[in-house]
Scaffold this active site. Structure first.
Site, PDB file in Angstrom:
ATOM      1  N   THR A   1      -5.263  -2.423   6.742  1.00 46.17           N
ATOM      2  CA  THR A   1      -6.704  -2.226   6.626  1.00 46.17           C
ATOM      3  C   THR A   1      -7.184  -1.315   7.752  1.00 46.17           C
ATOM      4  OG1 THR A   1      -6.901  -4.484   5.786  1.00 46.17           O
ATOM      5  CG2 THR A   1      -8.922  -3.464   6.608  1.00 46.17           C
TER       6      THR A   1
ATOM      7  N   HIS B   1     -18.284   6.391  41.054  1.00 42.68           N
ATOM      8  CA  HIS B   1     -19.666   6.810  40.819  1.00 42.68           C
ATOM      9  C   HIS B   1     -19.693   8.276  40.368  1.00 42.68           C
ATOM     10  CE1 HIS B   1     -23.966   7.254  41.415  1.00 42.68           C
ATOM     11  NE2 HIS B   1     -23.699   8.401  42.042  1.00 42.68           N
TER      12      HIS B   1
ATOM     13  N   VAL C   1     -20.778  -7.023  12.104  1.00 44.79           N
ATOM     14  CA  VAL C   1     -20.270  -5.785  12.708  1.00 44.79           C
ATOM     15  C   VAL C   1     -20.109  -4.669  11.676  1.00 44.79           C
ATOM     16  CG1 VAL C   1     -18.376  -4.779  14.027  1.00 44.79           C
ATOM     17  CG2 VAL C   1     -19.005  -7.163  14.398  1.00 44.79           C
ATOM     18  N   ILE C   2     -19.402  -4.967  10.578  1.00 46.67           N
ATOM     19  CA  ILE C   2     -19.077  -3.904   9.616  1.00 46.67           C
ATOM     20  C   ILE C   2     -20.345  -3.367   8.952  1.00 46.67           C
ATOM     21  CG2 ILE C   2     -17.835  -3.399   7.461  1.00 46.67           C
ATOM     22  CD1 ILE C   2     -15.633  -5.320   8.447  1.00 46.67           C
TER      23      ILE C   2
ATOM     24  N   GLY D   1     -25.619  -8.310   4.832  1.00 51.36           N
ATOM     25  CA  GLY D   1     -24.819  -8.830   5.943  1.00 51.36           C
ATOM     26  C   GLY D   1     -25.045  -8.040   7.212  1.00 51.36           C
TER      27      GLY D   1
ATOM     28  N   LYS E   1     -14.571   4.576  12.432  1.00 50.79           N
ATOM     29  CA  LYS E   1     -14.869   5.231  13.707  1.00 50.79           C
ATOM     30  C   LYS E   1     -14.963   6.750  13.526  1.00 50.79           C
ATOM     31  CE  LYS E   1     -15.281   1.686  14.521  1.00 50.79           C
ATOM     32  NZ  LYS E   1     -15.003   0.394  13.863  1.00 50.79           N
TER      33      LYS E   1
ATOM     34  N   ARG F   1       0.836  -1.199   0.000  1.00 52.16           N
ATOM     35  CA  ARG F   1       0.000   0.000   0.000  1.00 52.16           C
ATOM     36  C   ARG F   1       0.876   1.255   0.000  1.00 52.16           C
ATOM     37  NH1 ARG F   1      -5.470  -0.251   2.153  1.00 52.16           N
ATOM     38  NH2 ARG F   1      -5.282  -2.342   2.982  1.00 52.16           N
TER      39      ARG F   1
ATOM     40  N   THR G   1       0.531   3.744   1.978  1.00 53.22           N
ATOM     41  CA  THR G   1       0.741   4.206   3.358  1.00 53.22           C
ATOM     42  C   THR G   1       0.786   3.003   4.300  1.00 53.22           C
ATOM     43  OG1 THR G   1      -1.649   4.505   3.429  1.00 53.22           O
ATOM     44  CG2 THR G   1      -0.340   6.492   3.150  1.00 53.22           C
TER      45      THR G   1
END
Ligand SMILES: Cc1cc2nc3c(=O)[nH]c(=O)nc-3n(C[C@H](O)[C@H](O)[C@H](O)COP(=O)(O)OP(=O)(O)OC[C@H]3O[C@@H](n4cnc5c(N)ncnc54)[C@H](O)[C@@H]3O)c2cc1C
Length: 472
Positions: free
Chosen positions: A45, A451, A185-186, A182, A55, A39, A41
């Site tokens: 992934t 708390h 998660v993704i 699907g 995120k 890649r 950079t």
């Protein structure tokens, strides 16, 4: 330990969280180290097209959602938000640039040489990287994974009609109607981003529940929560094809068990049915290394493959495809290469879904715990505490979710912890650490928790295992 017969003591192939961490750790331990990356950079992934950019979009869209769905109003903030999608993408790219550049800095600081280009084994100690040939006493394969294609469905991230997770991060416009193939998660994370920004989102899932691998209670609650947020869920349904005409896609669906076919139109289709290990073009055949049925490289407890001097870690080996699992394996593998004892406890790898609220878990699900106890439910004790009864969550207008602690009845040792809460991903580390030290539910119940914090729900769930929570 440098062996002058080789250019390097260690060559790591791949600079994702597994590879870059392994390379830095190896260099810290005094090994002459290089890392090959094809890649442009560093960071793999995770930093380029995975954890970090997703995120960034989840965090930004959460603010937009709070402004549009009435949460801010409830807190006395009247705003009329206007979406600036270009700026949202720009801050995502900034985050990625900053962090991938950070790895480059860490490589320089630790004297790890970055070999740019695709790596192919010539033999177990010789690897061609672009036009260069590099020899190393040890080679760590950390080539990660790529999106699994769906038969009969062609992804074209440029056109932005049928996209994979990488394309879904880059959409230039908010699609009117998005179908996510699907319910893992993704799919749920990226589906959530676009729903918050205004898309009508339909999730099509082959199984009868979302989030495979998580505790059944969590999976059932997830369906309720996502539906309440306005997502349409088509469970037990499979996609048999996607046709693109002009700017629209038409999906063909049928019940997973077989039955009548139907069609569904969409402006954008996100294919997110999973990921598969990257081994193509790596030249494994040149070193006599075969992959298993899942396409993964098999390793032993120390991360050694069956070829002397060749090690493997991260998404390319069996186990959950998660960045922190890859990182921990990277550290442990480098330590083993250096002759130390590197260990990863694969029974305690936490999993998190970074939606709103977050879904997180570590250890066994209830179903797995009962199975482990020979199918005897009486041998498992469960304590559950609703976030609604947690003062901080309630005050913050975050009443959804619960914490569930599963313990062995005889010993009280905690076997699994599951949480749905706005900050469940942060809370789960406490549970993981407790379990790493072999905690009982009583240990957690008698640990002082600050708390007001969401984490008090973990203490209360532990008290519930003992049958005596305070706030319900
Ligand atoms: C959208 C999305 C969101 C995600 N979110 C999360 C999350 O929130 N939390 C989490 O834990 N996980 C998340 N993941 C999963 C996480 O990204 C992976 O588990 C993690 O990146 C795996 O790390 P790795 O080092 O094994 O491989 P990768 O990160 O895949 O890196 C492998 C690198 O090797 C390079 N490479 C491959 N073959 C060669 C070769 N022959 N020569 C040279 N270089 C090569 C690749 O270019 C790549 O850069 C997410 C994934 C996606 C797609």
């Amino acid at each position: 330990m440098s062996d002058t017969n080789y250019d390097y003591d260690v060559l790591v192939i791949g600079s994702g969280p597994g590879g870059y961490v392994a390379a830095i750790r190896a260099a810290q331990l005094g090994l002459k180290t290089a890392c090959a990356e094809s890649r442009e950079t560093l960071g793999g992934t995770c930093l380029n097209v995975g954890c970090i950019p997703s995120k960034a979009m989840l965090h930004a869209s959460e603010f937009f959602d709070a402004a549009t769905n009435g949460t801010m109003k409830e807190m006395g903030i009247d705003v009329t938000p206007k979406l600036n999608l270009d700026q949202m993408h720009a801050q995502r790219r900034d985050a990625v640039d900053g962090l991938t550049g950070g790895i480059e800095f860490l490589f320089k600081k630790n004297k790890v040489d970055w070999k740019k280009g695709h790596a192919t084994f010539e033999d177990a100690h010789t690897v061609k990287v672009g036009d260069d040939t590099v020899s190393a006493k040890n080679v760590i394969i950390a080539t990660g994974s790529s999106v699994t294609p769906l038969p009969n469905v062609e992804v074209d991230n440029e056109k932005q009609i049928v996209v994979d997770s990488t394309g879904a991060l880059e959409l230039a416009k908010v699609p009117k109607k998005m179908v996510v193939i699907g319910g893992g998660v993704i799919g749920l994370e990226l589906g959530s981003v676009w729903r918050r920004l205004g898309s009508e989102v339909i999730v099509v899932e082959f199984l009868d529940k979302l989030l495979p691998g998580m505790d059944d209670d969590v999976r059932k609650e997830a369906a309720k929560i996502f539906k309440k947020q306005g997502m349409e869920l088509r469970l037990s349904t499979k996609v048999t094809g996607v046709a693109v005409k002009g700017k629209k896609a038409t999906l063909t669906l049928e019940p997973s068990a077989g039955g009548e076919e139907e069609t569904l139109d969409a402006d954008c289709v996100l294919v997110s049915i999973g990921r598969r290990p990257n081994t193509e073009g790596l030249g494994l055949e040149n070193i006599g290394l075969e992959t298993n049925k899942q396409g993964q490289i098999e390793i032993d407890h120390d991360f050694r493959t069956k070829v002397e001097g060749v090690w493997a870690i991260g998404d390319v080996v069996p186990g959950p495809m998660l960045a922190h699992k890859a990182e921990d394996e990277g550290i442990a593998c480098a330590e083993n290469v250096a002759g130390q004892t590197g260990i990863v406890n694969h029974d305690l790898i936490p999993g998190v879904v970074y939606t709103w609220p977050e879904f997180a878990g570590v250890g066994l699900t209830t179903e797995e715990a009962i199975e482990k106890m020979g199918g005897d439910k009486a041998k498992v004790k469960i304590g559950k505490f609703p976030m609604m009864a947690n003062s901080r969550a309630k005050t913050n207008h975050e009443p959804e979710g619960f914490v569930k602690i599963i313990a062995e009845a005889e010993t009280d040792r905690v076997l699994g912890v599951w949480a749905i809460a706005s900050v469940a991903g942060t809370m789960i580390s406490q549970a993981t650490q407790a379990m790493e030290f072999g905690a009982t539910s009583e240990d957690i119940a008698y640990t002082c928790h600050a708390h007001p914090t969401h984490s008090e729900a973990i203490k209360e769930a532990a008290m519930a295992v003992q049958g005596k929570p305070i706030h319900i």
